[in-house]
Structure formats: C-alpha cells, structure tokens
Design an enzyme around this catalytic site. Structure first.
Site, short mmCIF file in Angstrom:
data_model
loop_
_atom_site.label_atom_id
_atom_site.label_comp_id
_atom_site.label_asym_id
_atom_site.label_seq_id
_atom_site.Cartn_x
_atom_site.Cartn_y
_atom_site.Cartn_z
N VAL A 1 6.04 -36.98 25.76
CA VAL A 1 5.18 -38.13 26.08
C VAL A 1 5.96 -39.25 26.76
O VAL A 1 5.36 -40.08 27.46
CB VAL A 1 4.48 -38.69 24.82
CG1 VAL A 1 3.56 -37.64 24.19
CG2 VAL A 1 5.49 -39.22 23.81
N TYR B 1 12.04 -49.77 16.10
CA TYR B 1 10.78 -49.19 15.62
C TYR B 1 9.70 -50.27 15.47
O TYR B 1 8.54 -50.07 15.86
CB TYR B 1 11.04 -48.49 14.28
CG TYR B 1 9.93 -47.61 13.77
CD1 TYR B 1 9.65 -46.39 14.36
CD2 TYR B 1 9.19 -47.99 12.66
CE1 TYR B 1 8.65 -45.56 13.87
CE2 TYR B 1 8.19 -47.17 12.15
CZ TYR B 1 7.92 -45.96 12.77
OH TYR B 1 6.92 -45.16 12.27
N ALA C 1 9.55 -53.11 17.08
CA ALA C 1 9.17 -53.55 18.42
C ALA C 1 8.18 -52.58 19.05
O ALA C 1 7.18 -52.98 19.67
CB ALA C 1 10.41 -53.69 19.30
N LYS D 1 6.17 -50.36 17.52
CA LYS D 1 4.89 -50.35 16.81
C LYS D 1 4.15 -51.67 17.01
O LYS D 1 2.91 -51.69 17.09
CB LYS D 1 5.11 -50.07 15.33
CG LYS D 1 5.67 -48.69 15.03
CD LYS D 1 4.75 -47.58 15.51
CE LYS D 1 5.22 -46.22 15.04
NZ LYS D 1 4.31 -45.11 15.46
N SER E 1 2.57 -31.36 15.69
CA SER E 1 3.13 -30.14 15.09
C SER E 1 3.46 -30.28 13.61
O SER E 1 3.55 -29.28 12.90
CB SER E 1 4.39 -29.71 15.85
OG SER E 1 5.40 -30.70 15.76
N ARG E 2 3.64 -31.52 13.14
CA ARG E 2 4.07 -31.69 11.75
C ARG E 2 3.50 -32.97 11.16
O ARG E 2 2.93 -33.80 11.87
CB ARG E 2 5.60 -31.76 11.67
CG ARG E 2 6.31 -30.49 12.05
CD ARG E 2 7.82 -30.64 11.95
NE ARG E 2 8.34 -31.66 12.86
CZ ARG E 2 9.59 -32.12 12.85
NH1 ARG E 2 10.44 -31.66 11.95
NH2 ARG E 2 9.99 -33.01 13.72
N ILE F 1 4.27 -42.89 3.78
CA ILE F 1 3.48 -41.65 3.72
C ILE F 1 4.45 -40.50 3.49
O ILE F 1 5.51 -40.43 4.12
CB ILE F 1 2.68 -41.43 5.02
CG1 ILE F 1 1.83 -42.66 5.35
CG2 ILE F 1 1.82 -40.18 4.89
CD1 ILE F 1 0.77 -43.01 4.32
N SER G 1 2.29 -49.10 12.35
CA SER G 1 3.07 -49.00 11.12
C SER G 1 3.12 -50.37 10.47
O SER G 1 2.96 -51.40 11.14
CB SER G 1 4.50 -48.53 11.43
OG SER G 1 5.35 -48.67 10.31
#
Length: 239
Positions: free
Chosen positions: A57, A150, A152, A154, A10-11, A183, A137
């Site tokens: 998800v 995060y 862990a 990724k 969505s974004r 990004i 990432s």
C-alpha cells in the site's frame, strides 16, 4: 455482487474483518504485502468468498496497477467498501528513532490510506454509494510515548477521515475511523498484558472480532448518517 477491499487482511484485525464482511455477503479482496500463506489461510476461512490482491500500500504505482488490473477483470463492478487496516509499528523514543522507521510507519499507514482510497473514489461517486473505514488508534487520539511515528500516522488518518467525509457525503459515501485500544493480536505480543489490563477499566484486552463487528456496522446501510467520526473501541482506556 458486492466487493470489499481490506488492506492488511492476512492476519489479526484485518483477518477478522475479512471473515465478518464475508458473513455480510461481501466478496472480500484480501490485500497483503508479502505473507501469502497467511493470506491464503484467510481466504480459506471465508470459504473462498473473495480473492487475494497482493500489493504494498505504500507504493502508489504498485497499488494503482493492482486496482486497475482488478477493475479490468471485473467490468461493470466496483469496490464499494474499503477498509484501510494495513499498518506497522516501529516503536522508539524520537531521539533514538532511525529516520527509516519514521518514514516506513507513516508511508504504510497514512500514504497507504491515500494510495488505496483515492483511485476508488470515482466509482463510489458514480454509484452514489461507498463506505470508507480506516484503522486509527488510541495512539492517534492521545499520543503515546515511544510511538511518535505511529501516533503521527494514526493522527493523520483521523484528520484525513474528518476532511474526506465532508468532501464526499453528498454522494452517499461515508468515511469513518475506528480507534482500537489494546487488541489481542500479534501486534500486542510482547507487551506486559497483566500490567496493562490494570490500566483498562474493562480489565481486559479487546478481540479482533469485536473490532470487526464495529466495522461491519459502519459499512452497512444502517450507518448511512454516520460520517466523519472516530469511534473508540478500547474498554474505557481513553475517553
């Protein structure tokens, strides 16, 4: 007709991927968990060349029901591309990290990868073609302080990518990961961009469209001999 599923579409990076895949001729299934307005805006950007597919998800039952429901409505078709982009950040040093923040980040990113990909594999194997791309990432490659959860999640995506690639390569299915650095999206809002630019050899943040271009190549027939790879897109931040 070709179908591609983009989770968290969505974004940000997910939206850019949806737009790019639509340009490549895919009917894009735009997954989102709650922000229907932004998801509908993405659908408008691709001129209705796809549909919305809402589910969380991290919820395996909800995910399975959504995918099974789509399949019943599209007899004879299959989702040949899945881009696991859904993810969140809940940054904190580990000593102060609430347990819920650990589980939520890992559940959406890592368990979400399993929940979405596993049900789609049989059809890809049957048709002997599939493209699986996951958002990793730089955090998953080198680890970043304040992002133990995060990193862990990724890092798990990276390991899962390498393992799954070996399981399904003989069936014409490639499995790769993309590892962005900084990004320019809403996930990097609030960061000190001016200071961070000085740490990046390219001296700038990347754009969602640059990430989407890489994903578009990885899902194309031209990338059929690339699998099990983690491709960094970070302006030289980490090599």
């Amino acid at each position: 007709m070709k179908f591609a599923l983009v989770t968290g579409g969505s974004r940000g990076i997910g939206r850019a991927i949806c737009v790019r895949l639509a340009q490549e001729g895919y009917n894009v299934l735009i997954n989102y968990a709650s922000n229907e307005a932004e998801a509908r805006h993405t659908l408008e950007l691709i001129n209705g060349q796809g549909e919305l597919l809402p589910f969380d998800v991290s919820d395996s039952q909800q995910t399975r029901q959504a995918l099974d429901g789509w399949q019943r409505q599209h007899d004879g078709e299959y989702i040949e591309v899945v881009v696991s982009n859904a993810g969140i950040r809940r940054d904190n040093v580990m000593a102060l990290m609430p347990e819920a923040d650990w589980h939520r980040v890992v559940d959406i990113t890592l368990s979400g990868f399993f929940n979405v990909t596993q049900p789609l594999l049989p059809a890809m194997q049957l048709h002997k073609f599939g493209r699986i791309v996951s958002m990793a990432s730089v955090s998953g490659l080198k680890g970043l302080p304040g992002q133990t959860n995060y990193s862990a999640a990724k890092g798990g995506i990276i390991a899962a990518t390498k393992a799954l690639a070996q399981e399904v390569a003989r069936r014409g299915i490639t499995v790769n990961a993309v590892a962005p650095g900084f990004i320019k999206t809403d996930m990097t809002e609030g960061l000190d961009e001016a200071a961070l630019r000085k740490t990046i050899p390219a001296q700038r943040f990347g754009t969602p469209e640059e990430v989407a271009d890489l994903v578009a190549f990885l899902v194309s027939p031209r990338s059929g001999y690339i699998t099990g790879e983690v491709i960094s897109i970070n302006g030289g931040l980490y090599t």
